[in-house]
Enzyme design. Structure first.
Site, PDB file in Angstrom:
ATOM      1  N   ASP A 402       0.863  -1.168   0.000  1.00  0.00           N
ATOM      2  CA  ASP A 402       0.000   0.000   0.000  1.00  0.00           C
ATOM      3  C   ASP A 402       0.908   1.229   0.000  1.00  0.00           C
ATOM      4  OD1 ASP A 402      -2.178   1.608   0.100  1.00  0.00           O
ATOM      5  OD2 ASP A 402      -2.807   1.085   2.115  1.00  0.00           O
ATOM      6  N   ASP A 692      -5.664   5.813  -3.787  1.00  0.00           N
ATOM      7  CA  ASP A 692      -5.600   7.233  -4.105  1.00  0.00           C
ATOM      8  C   ASP A 692      -5.751   7.475  -5.598  1.00  0.00           C
ATOM      9  OD1 ASP A 692      -5.301   8.349  -1.568  1.00  0.00           O
ATOM     10  OD2 ASP A 692      -3.218   7.728  -1.499  1.00  0.00           O
TER      11      ASP A 692
END
Length: 1060
Positions: A402, A692
């Site tokens: 991540d 994102d």
């Protein structure tokens, strides 16, 4: 809008079925619109036939039958919706499971059969069981029974004791949990105005407190006892897996008209949560196996290391060699007499070629590696949760993570306000950092330039900033908590007015750290959230004035809507305002037309900020009443409640006034950049999978040095159909040595049509960034890399959305962060900081793999050398199936005589930790698997054959007159040879290794006095015995020492060059 199909009209099968990627350079000379017509379809033909059945099909069929029987035996009861009456359990017709937790794997009747099945489903243990059972047949008996049953019994005993201890611990934990009395579920709250805070870290891993509210009509009862006198019931949906949603209704029948209230997730407390503040009284809806925590309990797959698979293949090769050797022996006999019985006797005789101690030594070694990792002072707080795969840390090729190494402290944030000034028809940027003036309640002051140049404009700017700051201070789910009061006492409003609102006494609780960060920012600029309950919240201005607002409605954030909203009524003016904030992709179509939002979102994303768009809409009293009626009616729906509620809320989300754009910056942990550079130099390909937006992910990849400075980045254009994906993949294939950035939507399209081609191209990139990735997509990418590359993958995450990726990877690493411990608890290894990954892989991964490879091959060498001696002995004595060593000699050889020196190899290391970290390029050799391969295995086979032949022929040539002398000379030389071979294998000596060598030698010498059955004491104490044993041992070991010296001198390994 109705979503009818996932495919667009451009995806016409008539012109796209035969459209592969151009995988040759010549194809690029053609026009990209001219699709190639080579067939792309890869049809996996279903295997069948006798060959498939013999090569493993029988196992598939047996497994399918067992799974079918297990499914029939464990068929679950159908879960249904239920109606639960308050205080009237006799009205419940259905019987529900007991509210007890049971995590035990076995019971008193199934423990022994269950453990035995788990052990004997492996080929190695099943093989030794068959060999040991064959000794009960008189015609097949070779030696004493305990020589076969003692090692097998030792392995099973150790396993059963370990399982029994784990089972007892599970029973004790279950008993402790089941003995707790429950008295807390939400119907009536006592405390913070009909609300309480709960901690859900044991359920979902999130550490922030959650606010739960009680049913409204129960709060109007005069006393708590009235709960049992009213006629009311709760209708709840059937048990489901989703812990973030709940649909139900609360109905009271003894009133006119009847009272109906909808129930949602805000009215529930799941099992495994803890009431952190306040007290509640409630009704139990789900129990036992129907609770959310039990329904979501899933057993992760049993991960098997690559080294274990390689050793398993070598074990099968040894078994094949054993059978071939037995056939050769029978063939040399001429297949006379009962040759089939002789064949089986030879198989039993050579059974030590497959050492039963292999798995025991490796399992003990894995435990030792885990202990060393957790005791390493350079990586404090590291926890090994899966002790079966430490060697995987040294074989990794792909690292999927991540957003790498977020700090999680959230103190340092940047919030930027983007405001439109129509007077100038331009965008002004204000970074609000100063405290407001004492006489103003706006929470911010304009710049000095604006103050002096245009007084009228200053008022407009100040009011706009005031509205933006007020919206940030109001639109959230944050609640202030005052620690010194020991929680909230639920006193009257006058008592709340006298409450201490000092900054030192206040902490904020919310479900998202970003929410807390924004509220802390508004506090820093002068507008402070001082109090909040279910129906109101209060803000304090720098002058001390309290601004009160009534909360009319709250629309929580969801992953589908990507936004949250709140409707408030200001107490002083009565104005009703609808505030909303959310992701730019969700808010762009909601706010009024503007020409700067998209550009500024891109600018802030490139700076590495997570953006939120804030907007508002003023409502009249009539507009709100109409909305409230439709909203309450939608909430009472049992079917499609979510869709109906969303439709009503969307009716308000039109032409909202854009107030500002906020950005929150993630601070990277210390040494993230050097760690990523270290991993990249080690040959590990790093893929960043994040939720994102594309610009933010690209910026983080650059700032964290995931992508090197001089490296080109190829941004994969958005694609929505097969044709676009085809052209974009062809364009990407022309790029060389560049990092790839792709969105989740484009990734899904590429995987739908060109899975193999996309993975092939992406694997050639030094780094890949996948943005807007869902948790399911993260796990899918991990499985794709495993299937298409056959390389080992590692997944790193710190949030609950990373759990599926961590569990799917060959090696999962969880980081304990602000997002909670869910990823850490689900991982195989848990660390506290991202920088610890470097030492975990470079040092401990290297040592674990190197040590296990040496240990496994040496244990096999120990079995092959004695099997070679047995073969030589049988061939000399007319191919008789007579054992060379019997009884205690065989048991002692595998245990006390050689076990400690061989196991001391787990302390060996070829490179010092500092050297491994200084030269990460050494890690590349580990991924090639050269420490344990068929080449190294054949080398050990040749060594075993050579030494076994020398030891046996030397003893036969030098023995005197009695056969007992052959046993004494050869066995003593065998023990000395094994001790010397351990010394030859060791690269870095440890004091425990020296102790193990001398301890084993002392044990053997001491046992000679008690083994009169095998040794002639009058002979082994003479000089002829000593020089003959020394001569045979010297001939068997000295050439290997010479070869090792010459190899290190003329062809030294890479690590020895660095050491020198």
């Amino acid at each position: 809008m109705c979503f009818l199909s996932r495919y667009s009209s451009e995806d016409d099968p008539s012109n796209l079925d035969e459209m592969p990627l151009m995988m040759s350079e010549e194809g690029f000379e053609n026009d990209e619109s001219d699709y190639q017509t080579l067939p792309r379809a890869r049809v996996n033909q279903r295997q069948s036939g006798l060959g498939w059945f013999l090569l493993g099909g029988w196992r598939v069929l047996c497994g399918s039958c067992c799974d079918c029987l297990a499914h029939i035996c464990r068929r679950k009861k159908e879960l249904k919706a239920r109606t639960v009456w308050l205080g009237c359990p006799e009205k419940c017709e259905e019987k529900y499971p007991k509210n007890a937790i049971k995590n035990q794997k076995y019971n008193i009747f199934t423990f022994v059969p269950g453990v035995l099945y788990q052990q004997f489903k492996f080929f190695l243990n099943l093989y030794f069981l068959v060999v040991a059972c064959s000794q009960f047949v008189p015609s097949l008996k070779i030696g004493y029974l305990y020589t076969y049953w003692a090692p097998l019994g030792f392995v099973l005993t150790v396993t059963m004791v370990r399982e029994a201890v784990d089972e007892v611990r599970r029973y004790q934990r279950d008993k402790e949990m089941n003995s707790q009395l429950y008295s807390k579920l939400t119907v009536r709250g006592d405390g913070y105005c009909s609300a309480c805070f709960i901690r859900t870290d044991q359920l979902d891993g999130e550490t922030d407190w959650k606010l739960k509210v009680a049913v409204g009509c129960t709060q109007r009862l005069p006393a708590l006892g009235d709960l049992f006198s009213i006629s009311a019931y709760v209708y709840a949906q059937r048990p489901q897996l989703d812990i973030h949603s709940f649909e139900g209704n609360f109905t009271r029948e003894d009133t006119d008209p009847q009272i109906h209230e909808s129930l949602s997730i805000e009215n529930t407390l799941w099992a495994s949560t803890v009431v952190a503040s306040g007290t509640v009284i409630g009704v139990v809806i789900y129990t036992g196996k129907e609770t959310r925590s039990v329904l979501n309990t899933s057993f992760a797959k049993n991960k098997v290391g690559l080294l274990d698979l390689e050793l398993n293949r070598l074990t099968k090769a040894l078994f094949l060699a054993q059978v071939v050797l037995s056939v050769v022996m029978v063939a040399l006999q001429g297949f006379v007499g009962p040759w089939f019985r002789n064949l089986f006797r030879f198989v039993v005789l050579f059974s030590y070629i497959i050492p039963i101690s292999l798995r025991v030594n490796l399992d003990m070694g894995k435990s030792a590696y885990g202990w060393m990792i957790m005791k390493d002072e350079n990586i404090p707080g590291t926890v090994v949760r899966t002790s079966t795969i430490p060697e995987e840390l040294g074989r990794l090729v792909y690292l999927l993570t991540d957003k790498t190494g977020r700090d999680g402290q959230w103190e340092k944030i940047r919030t930027l306000l983007k405001l439109i000034l129509r007077l100038y028809q331009a965008l002004l940027l204000f970074q609000v950092t100063s405290q407001p003036s004492g006489g103003s309640t706006s929470g911010a002051t304009p710049s000095r330039k604006t103050q002096t140049s245009a007084p009228k404009v200053r008022k407009s700017v100040s009011s706009r900033i005031h509205e933006a700051v007020k919206a940030i201070a109001l639109c959230h789910n944050v609640t202030p908590v005052y620690e010194s009061h020991g929680g909230v006492n639920g006193e009257t409003e006058s008592a709340e007015a006298d409450q201490d609102f000092s900054d030192d006494n206040r902490t904020y609780q919310a479900s998202s750290p970003d929410e807390v960060a924004l509220v802390r920012w508004t506090e820093s600029v002068g507008l402070t959230l001082v109090n909040r309950d279910l129906t109101s919240l209060q803000l304090k201005t720098p002058s001390g004035q309290i601004l009160s607002f009534y909360i009319l409605q709250i629309f929580p954030f969801t992953s589908e809507s990507k936004r949250m909203g709140i409707i408030v009524r200001e107490e002083s003016t009565g104005d009703i305002t609808f505030y909303m904030k959310g992701a730019d992709v969700a808010m762009a179509s909601i706010v009024q037309y503007n020409d700067w939002l998209e550009e500024e979102c891109g600018n802030m994303a490139r700076e590495g900020l997570r953006t939120l768009v804030v907007a508002k809409k003023s409502l009249s009293e009539e507009q709100y009443q109409d909305f409230e009626n439709r909203y309450n009616q939608a909430k009472l729906s049992i079917h499609d409640r979510g869709l109906k509620v969303a439709a009503v809320v969307e009716s308000l989300e039109r032409e909202m006034e854009l107030l500002c754009l906020t950005g929150v910056e993630d601070q990277l942990q210390a040494d993230v950049r050097p760690t990523l550079e270290l991993l990249r130099n080690a040959g590990i390909k790093i893929w960043m999978l994040t939720g994102d937006k594309l610009e933010t992910a690209t910026c983080i990849a650059k700032s964290s040095h995931l992508v090197s400075r001089n490296q080109h980045i190829h941004v994969f254009k958005p694609v929505s159909n097969r044709g676009e994906a085809h052209l974009e993949l062809n364009a990407f294939r022309r790029k060389h040595d560049c990092a790839l950035v792709i969105s989740g939507d484009s990734l899904e399209v590429c995987l739908r049509y060109y899975e193999h081609e996309f993975v092939e191209l992406a694997c050639q990139c030094p780094a890949v960034v996948c943005c807007r990735c869902s948790p399911t997509q993260k796990a899918q990418i991990v499985r794709l890399l495993q299937q298409h590359t056959a390389n080992r993958t590692c997944a790193i995450g710190d949030g609950g959305n990373d759990v599926s990726m961590i569990q799917a990877a060959d090696c999962g690493i969880g980081i304990e962060g602000k997002e909670g411990k869910q990823a850490s608890l689900a991982a195989d290894f848990s660390i506290t900081q991202f920088k610890h990954i470097g030492r975990l892989l470079m040092v401990h991964g290297r040592n674990s793999y190197k040590r296990s490879a040496a240990l496994g091959q040496f244990v096999m060498h120990r079995g092959m050398i004695i099997s070679t001696m047995q073969a030589v002995f049988s061939s000399i004595f007319y191919f008789a199936s007579v054992p060379l060593y019997q009884g205690f000699l065989m048991v002692g050889y595998a245990t006390i005589y050689t076990m400690f020196p061989v196991f001391s190899l787990v302390l060996d290391q070829d490179v010092k930790p500092e050297m491994a970290l200084l030269y990460p390029e050494l890690y590349k050799d580990l991924t090639k698997g050269r420490s344990l391969s068929f080449k190294t295995f054949l080398i050990w086979v040749l060594i075993s054959v050579y030494q076994g032949g020398i030891l046996m022929y030397g003893a036969l040539v030098l023995f005197e007159s009695e056969f007992v002398h052959v046993v004494a000379i050869s066995f003593t030389a065998l023990i000395l040879t094994e001790l010397l071979m351990v010394a030859l294998t060791i690269r870095t000596w440890h004091w425990l290794m020296v102790v193990a060598e001398f301890f084993s030698l002392g044990c053997y010498l001491a046992s000679l006095a008690f083994l009169n059955e095998y040794f002639d004491l009058s002979f082994i104490t003479t000089w002829p015995f000593l020089w003959k044993v020394s001569a045979i041992t010297l001939v068997s070991c000295l050439p290997l020492y010479i070869i090792k010296y010459l190899k290190r001198k003329f062809s030294p390994p890479s690590y020895s060059k660095l050491s020198s």
